[in-house]
Structures are given as C-alpha cells and as structure tokens.
Design a protein around this motif. Structure first.
Motif, PDB file in Angstrom:
ATOM      1  N   VAL A   1      49.125  53.358  47.388  1.00  0.00           N
ATOM      2  CA  VAL A   1      50.553  53.133  47.144  1.00  0.00           C
ATOM      3  C   VAL A   1      51.397  54.111  47.953  1.00  0.00           C
ATOM      4  O   VAL A   1      52.423  53.743  48.542  1.00  0.00           O
ATOM      5  CB  VAL A   1      50.847  53.263  45.639  1.00  0.00           C
ATOM      6  CG1 VAL A   1      52.343  53.350  45.386  1.00  0.00           C
ATOM      7  CG2 VAL A   1      50.239  52.099  44.874  1.00  0.00           C
TER       8      VAL A   1
ATOM      9  N   ASN B   1      39.192  45.674  38.679  1.00  0.00           N
ATOM     10  CA  ASN B   1      39.896  45.948  39.930  1.00  0.00           C
ATOM     11  C   ASN B   1      38.931  46.213  41.074  1.00  0.00           C
ATOM     12  O   ASN B   1      39.079  47.167  41.835  1.00  0.00           O
ATOM     13  CB  ASN B   1      40.866  47.129  39.771  1.00  0.00           C
ATOM     14  CG  ASN B   1      41.818  47.262  40.959  1.00  0.00           C
ATOM     15  OD1 ASN B   1      42.109  46.283  41.653  1.00  0.00           O
ATOM     16  ND2 ASN B   1      42.297  48.467  41.197  1.00  0.00           N
TER      17      ASN B   1
ATOM     18  N   TYR C   1      56.711  50.862  44.551  1.00  0.00           N
ATOM     19  CA  TYR C   1      55.807  50.248  43.578  1.00  0.00           C
ATOM     20  C   TYR C   1      56.262  50.675  42.179  1.00  0.00           C
ATOM     21  O   TYR C   1      56.086  51.823  41.778  1.00  0.00           O
ATOM     22  CB  TYR C   1      54.364  50.679  43.829  1.00  0.00           C
ATOM     23  CG  TYR C   1      53.719  49.987  44.996  1.00  0.00           C
ATOM     24  CD1 TYR C   1      52.773  48.980  44.814  1.00  0.00           C
ATOM     25  CD2 TYR C   1      54.056  50.321  46.306  1.00  0.00           C
ATOM     26  CE1 TYR C   1      52.177  48.335  45.883  1.00  0.00           C
ATOM     27  CE2 TYR C   1      53.466  49.682  47.389  1.00  0.00           C
ATOM     28  CZ  TYR C   1      52.538  48.692  47.168  1.00  0.00           C
ATOM     29  OH  TYR C   1      51.946  48.049  48.243  1.00  0.00           O
TER      30      TYR C   1
ATOM     31  N   TYR D   1      50.678  44.534  39.591  1.00  0.00           N
ATOM     32  CA  TYR D   1      51.540  45.426  40.374  1.00  0.00           C
ATOM     33  C   TYR D   1      52.900  44.768  40.601  1.00  0.00           C
ATOM     34  O   TYR D   1      53.030  43.538  40.602  1.00  0.00           O
ATOM     35  CB  TYR D   1      50.888  45.833  41.697  1.00  0.00           C
ATOM     36  CG  TYR D   1      50.763  44.745  42.742  1.00  0.00           C
ATOM     37  CD1 TYR D   1      51.790  44.468  43.649  1.00  0.00           C
ATOM     38  CD2 TYR D   1      49.583  44.007  42.865  1.00  0.00           C
ATOM     39  CE1 TYR D   1      51.657  43.495  44.617  1.00  0.00           C
ATOM     40  CE2 TYR D   1      49.443  43.031  43.835  1.00  0.00           C
ATOM     41  CZ  TYR D   1      50.488  42.779  44.713  1.00  0.00           C
ATOM     42  OH  TYR D   1      50.353  41.799  45.675  1.00  0.00           O
TER      43      TYR D   1
ATOM     44  N   GLN E   1      49.728  43.243  52.041  1.00  0.00           N
ATOM     45  CA  GLN E   1      49.126  43.774  50.826  1.00  0.00           C
ATOM     46  C   GLN E   1      47.944  42.914  50.418  1.00  0.00           C
ATOM     47  O   GLN E   1      48.071  41.691  50.271  1.00  0.00           O
ATOM     48  CB  GLN E   1      50.161  43.787  49.696  1.00  0.00           C
ATOM     49  CG  GLN E   1      49.620  44.098  48.318  1.00  0.00           C
ATOM     50  CD  GLN E   1      49.362  45.584  48.116  1.00  0.00           C
ATOM     51  OE1 GLN E   1      50.205  46.414  48.448  1.00  0.00           O
ATOM     52  NE2 GLN E   1      48.210  45.908  47.567  1.00  0.00           N
TER      53      GLN E   1
ATOM     54  N   TYR F   1      51.611  49.688  38.884  1.00  0.00           N
ATOM     55  CA  TYR F   1      50.310  49.486  39.511  1.00  0.00           C
ATOM     56  C   TYR F   1      49.278  49.851  38.455  1.00  0.00           C
ATOM     57  O   TYR F   1      49.008  51.028  38.215  1.00  0.00           O
ATOM     58  CB  TYR F   1      50.160  50.370  40.744  1.00  0.00           C
ATOM     59  CG  TYR F   1      49.051  49.942  41.680  1.00  0.00           C
ATOM     60  CD1 TYR F   1      49.319  49.039  42.702  1.00  0.00           C
ATOM     61  CD2 TYR F   1      47.763  50.424  41.543  1.00  0.00           C
ATOM     62  CE1 TYR F   1      48.318  48.626  43.569  1.00  0.00           C
ATOM     63  CE2 TYR F   1      46.758  50.028  42.395  1.00  0.00           C
ATOM     64  CZ  TYR F   1      47.035  49.126  43.411  1.00  0.00           C
ATOM     65  OH  TYR F   1      46.038  48.720  44.264  1.00  0.00           O
TER      66      TYR F   1
ATOM     67  N   SER G   1      42.774  47.950  48.325  1.00  0.00           N
ATOM     68  CA  SER G   1      44.219  47.996  48.467  1.00  0.00           C
ATOM     69  C   SER G   1      44.615  49.316  49.122  1.00  0.00           C
ATOM     70  O   SER G   1      44.101  50.376  48.732  1.00  0.00           O
ATOM     71  CB  SER G   1      44.896  47.888  47.095  1.00  0.00           C
ATOM     72  OG  SER G   1      44.572  46.675  46.460  1.00  0.00           O
TER      73      SER G   1
ATOM     74  N   SER H   1      44.743  42.867  47.405  1.00  0.00           N
ATOM     75  CA  SER H   1      44.556  43.440  46.075  1.00  0.00           C
ATOM     76  C   SER H   1      43.225  43.006  45.499  1.00  0.00           C
ATOM     77  O   SER H   1      42.668  41.977  45.872  1.00  0.00           O
ATOM     78  CB  SER H   1      45.700  43.029  45.142  1.00  0.00           C
ATOM     79  OG  SER H   1      45.917  41.642  45.172  1.00  0.00           O
TER      80      SER H   1
ATOM     81  N   LEU I   1      44.390  43.232  38.367  1.00  0.00           N
ATOM     82  CA  LEU I   1      45.398  44.236  38.676  1.00  0.00           C
ATOM     83  C   LEU I   1      46.784  43.652  38.442  1.00  0.00           C
ATOM     84  O   LEU I   1      47.018  42.479  38.732  1.00  0.00           O
ATOM     85  CB  LEU I   1      45.255  44.662  40.140  1.00  0.00           C
ATOM     86  CG  LEU I   1      46.318  45.591  40.737  1.00  0.00           C
ATOM     87  CD1 LEU I   1      46.197  46.987  40.124  1.00  0.00           C
ATOM     88  CD2 LEU I   1      46.156  45.664  42.251  1.00  0.00           C
TER      89      LEU I   1
END
Length: 577
Positions: free
Chosen positions: A420, A407, A431, A454, A390, A434, A417, A392, A452
């Motif tokens: 999801v 973001n 998730y 998450y 992952q 998010y 990213s 981000s 972000l």
C-alpha cells in the motif's frame, strides 16, 4: 553418458538457481510496481531444438510455464521457415502476440539465443507484465473489447536488441503506441539485464561441467520428471472425471460462459477434453491455446508440486485441442482476460474433476481471480500521466488436511499485491481500507480461506477506472459437500452514490474525480467436506477472531455459541435437523 546422482542433482540446482537469479534481477531493476513489487514476471531456459522447457525460476508465475515454452517454440519455427529474421549473438526478440504462444498483450516476452562454439545451445526467455500496452483503456484491460486491436499494440517476434544494441526505431514504435512511455525504458532494460545474468550463470555451469555433461543432465532430468508424473498418475483410480466451471460473462454479452471438462485417467496418462465448453465469445474472455495448455499444466503442478518443472512433467498430460470453443481463440478474438481470469477457471475445472480421483491431494476451488483493476489519469501535482495496476489475492480452498489460506496469491502465480505504501507514493490515491474480508470463506469441514476487502480513494485530478475480474456471479466451488466461497464484489462511489458494474466483475472507462472511491471484495475459497462435521471448537475460534458472526456459525456450521462458548446440546440438536 552416465551421470552420478550427485552431479545430476548439482546441475539441476544450478539451472534452477540461474533462473531464480534472472527473476530477482528483473524485479530489482524494473521501474513498474507490478513487476518490481508484485513480481508479475517469469524467467526460464528452453531447448534450442523445440523450445521445450528446461528450467524455470521458482519465483516466476506458474501460468507462464507452458506459455513461454510455446512462444519460444513458435519463434524457432518462424526463424526456420523465414517468417522471422535469423538470430545473431547479442540479439533479443520481443513478442506479445497472443496467437503466437502468448497470453494477453500486456505480458511482453523477450527471447535470447545463447551461443556456444558458433551454435545456439539454448534459449533464455522471460515475460513481464507491462502496466500499459496502449489500446482503448489505460492498463489494457478493456472489459468490452470485441477485437484484439482494441486491447493494445500487438508485436510479432522482432529483434528489439541487435548484436547487443537496442534498435531505436523499434523502441520508438513501441513508445508511440503506449501510455507513460518514458517509464518503459526501465522495464525494458531490466528485462534484458535478467537474460544477460542468466547467460552469465549458464556459461559458468557449462565451463565447470562441460557442454556434453550438461546436455546429458538436461535429457535425464526431463526423463525423470516424466517418470515421476506418470507414477503419480498411475496411483490414481482409472476412470472418467467430469466437472464444470463458469466465467461470469465475457464483458459484452451478460451471460455466463461454461468450461466443461472431462478427464480420462488410463494407466499412467491423463487426457483432458474441453470440447463441451462455450463457443468463442464476443468479449475479451477468450483464451488462446497456449494459455489453455498452461492452465492445465499449472493446475497439475498444484496437485503434484514435487514433480520438477520441465517439459517432461507435461508429457503424460494429453490436452485435446478445444477447437470451436472460447478456449482456443483465433485472431481477431479479444483476449485480455485469458491469462488473468479464464486460465484460473480452467484450473478450477481441473481441481473439481481431480478432487474426485485424489481427494487427499486436491483442494476446493481457490478465489481464482487476479482482481485486475487499472486506473489511469493525470496527477496535477506532479504534472504527469500515470497508469496504476492493482492485483489482489483471495481465499484458497480448504483441503483434506486443513483450512484454506487467507488472502493468498492467485492460482496462476506468485504475484502479490504491491505494498500500500508504494502505491500511495507512486499514484494519487489513498487506501482507506485493506483488510481480510470476514465471512467470505466457504463453509466446510475445512473451511475456505478469506478474501481481501480494500477501498481506494482518488485524491486529486481525474482518472478512468477499468475492471476485468471474475467470480462475481458464481463463488469458488466447494468440494465434497463444502459450500462455495463468497463472490467477488465491486462498488464504485461517485459523488457518494454507489455504482455496481452491470456485469458485476467487469466494466471499463468509469470516470472518477477527486474524492470518488472504489470498494472491492475478493472471493473467499471454497469449503472442503460437510460443514456439519467441522469441529465446534474451530468454529468458536473463528467467531472469536471475528471471521464469522454467531449467526453465521449457526447457519453455516450448525454450531450454537453462547456467552460461555459452544452450547453442545443446542449444537447437537441443530445439526440433527
């Protein structure tokens, strides 16, 4: 040979298009979400003489702009002195050795010579982030490695494809040293196919315009890129600009590492000196020279994005080799964090220095972390192992014209990213959250963008989690009076009990079972300018959108907001204090 402006422009666009098509081919054909969805890859065309960059895909990671130039040059040199087998038509070399012009081991480079009339006309090269390369932990991001061998399989330049046919023995060696090896064939075939597409497009250009014309165009484009960069630099005031940036820790010794930068502007050149930076470190936050150089180049690309990508753009940028520091790693120093994290601290140091010289062109510091989170385990329902990687985004810094982007992708690339939905289909995770990380943007006349937040839950089986992130101790720097953005945060909930890594942003091999969760908050961007000069109506808008609370509006911006909106009198009084 003289070239008219139209022909030169068309050839430039055609070379760029060839690289863009390589990028698209690579992503569309790859198996791994980190390449297929996150676009953690890059493709380019390089000189047959010295590996100098000719063109690079616009959708490729900027951090590879200098790295692939360096690694291609190294392959050419190794062939010349007999350390590497001489090329034949159809050969493709594979290499990921960080000390031979690379980054970390997960960034695997392919290089293919393009033959024309019995001679090598140029090289095509690409890099893809493989989700695993072996080593101590799934995903390769060992937070506490003390030698490169602990980070995974290290490959010198060897021919993976010989005369167009993949060598089964080299392939078997690779597969025997990495996890989920059966999935790598898809990424390997995609990486090779991208180079083949690039060769086909390049032949079309050469057949249309002629080899001599294209060679002359390449030389002229390089000259013009250097001229354009020199013109930008010449417009800056002469002087020496200094800055510092900090890495949280090296993952082994819980002390920050310092990047000390001095930039001297004289005439139409910039000289970058990192000699005051920290010594080589025990853990994996060392940076090899190619990555350090590339970080400077990409930072200047952020500042002057109109300069075309070619080796000429780098010629006015003199980087003194930072020998004896952690920014010039030698074997066997571990380097898994160099491309994804340390390179962004280097870029941050460049921004902090250059904003003094060009305040209208440089932003406050962006989030500056790729948010590397690797999860490896076994899915009992599907009956197979997996490695999930992952990455981000985070907030960008404010600038003279507007607030920072929220973001946004990391400083070093265009990687995003993975969706999801794709991650939940591919791996046994859910998730639970998010969203934008409200309040994370640094206060300023132009505030920083938001990071972000998450949260991932492991649904079944057992797994091991590893993190190599940064900005957990120090937030992204504000500029010209702006405040720093919020720091990175990681919390692992095991049996409902929270665990924060001792190094804040780095830890490896955390065991998880079904129901355990990982909560990550990525950094916000730094603020630009005095927060007390921010338009109160913009603060009101941010509060109404939930970005900041009323209490934060008063504390950070000196703006008092009541039920009827901005209280102008109270705001004036508070700001005078």
């Amino acid at each position: 040979m003289s070239l008219d402006a139209i022909t030169l422009s068309v050839i430039q666009a055609a070379l760029q298009q060839a690289c863009d098509e390589m990028d698209l081919t690579f992503s569309r054909a790859a198996f791994s979400p980190v390449i297929a969805e996150a676009n953690d890859r890059s493709d380019g065309i390089y000189s047959a003489v010295d590996g100098a960059l000719i063109a690079q895909g616009s959708q490729g990671l900027p951090v590879f702009v200098g790295v692939m130039q360096h690694s291609t040059r190294t392959i050419i040199e190794m062939i010349a002195d007999g350390r590497c087998l001489s090329p034949e038509p159809g050969d493709i070399y594979i290499v990921n050795d960080p000390y031979l012009g690379g980054t970390h081991l997960m960034d695997v480079r392919f290089a293919m010579p393009v033959w024309r009339d019995g001679k090598i006309f140029c090289w095509l090269s690409n890099t893809g982030h493989w989700p695993d390369i072996g080593g101590a932990v799934p995903g390769g991001f060992s937070a506490s490695a003390t030698a490169v061998e602990q980070e995974g399989l290290r490959l010198p330049p060897v021919k993976l494809f010989k005369k167009g046919v993949m060598d089964p023995e080299i392939y078997a060696i690779i597969c025997s040293n990495i996890r989920v090896a059966d999935q790598r064939i898809g990424d390997i075939r995609a990486q090779a196919a991208a180079l083949q597409v690039g060769q086909d497009r390049l032949f079309q250009i050469l057949d249309r315009y002629g080899d001599e014309t294209v060679v002359a165009a390449i030389a002229e484009l390089r000259r013009r890129a250097a001229e354009q960069m020199r013109a930008h630099i010449a417009a800056l005031p002469d002087g020496v600009y200094r800055s510092r940036a900090f890495v949280d820790s090296d993952g082994v010794v819980d002390e920050p590492l310092t990047i000390a930068l001095s930039v001297e502007k004289a005439g139409d050149t910039l000289t970058f000196d990192f000699s005051g930076s920290s010594k080589p470190c025990a853990g994996p936050m060392n940076s090899v020279l190619a990555t350090t150089l590339s970080a400077v180049y990409l930072a200047m690309r952020h500042i002057f994005p109109d300069v075309p990508i070619s080796a000429g753009a780098f010629e006015p940028l003199m980087v003194r080799r930072p020998e004896g520091t952690f920014l010039d790693a030698k074997y066997p120093r571990p380097v898994s964090g160099c491309a994804a994290e340390v390179s962004q601290r280097i870029a941050e140091a460049v921004f902090a220095a250059m904003v003094q010289a060009a305040p209208d062109k440089v932003t406050a510091a962006p989030a500056g972390s790729s948010g590397n989170f690797a999860l490896g385990g076994n899915d009992p329902v599907r009956g197979r192992d997996y490695v999930m990687y992952q990455i981000s985004g985070g907030g960008y810094g404010g600038n003279a014209g507007h607030d920072g982007l929220s973001n946004g992708c990391s400083t070093i690339g265009i990687s995003k990213s993975p969706p999801v939905e794709i991650m939940e289909q591919a791996f046994p995770v859910l998730y639970r959250q998010y969203a934008l990380r409200e309040g994370s943007g640094g206060a300023g006349k132009q505030r920083g963008g938001f990071g972000l937040a998450y949260e991932i839950e492991l649904l079944r089986g057992e797994a091991r989690a590893s993190f190599v992130m940064d900005h957990g101790r120090f937030g992204p720097q504000g500029a010209l009076g702006g405040r720093d953005g919020a720091v990175n945060s990681v919390t692992v909930f095991r049996d409902g009990q929270p665990h924060v890594p001792p190094h804040l942003s780095k830890e490896q091999d955390i065991p998880l079972k079904a129901g355990d969760r990982v909560l990550v908050g990525t950094p916000g961007g730094g603020g630009y300018g005095d927060p007390l000069l921010r338009d109160p109506q913009l603060v009101l808008r941010d509060v109404s959108l939930g970005y900041y609370s009323r209490e934060q509006a008063a504390e950070l911006f000196g703006v008092v907001i009541g039920d009827g909106g901005v209280d102008a009198i109270a705001t004036s009084q508070l700001r005078k204090k």
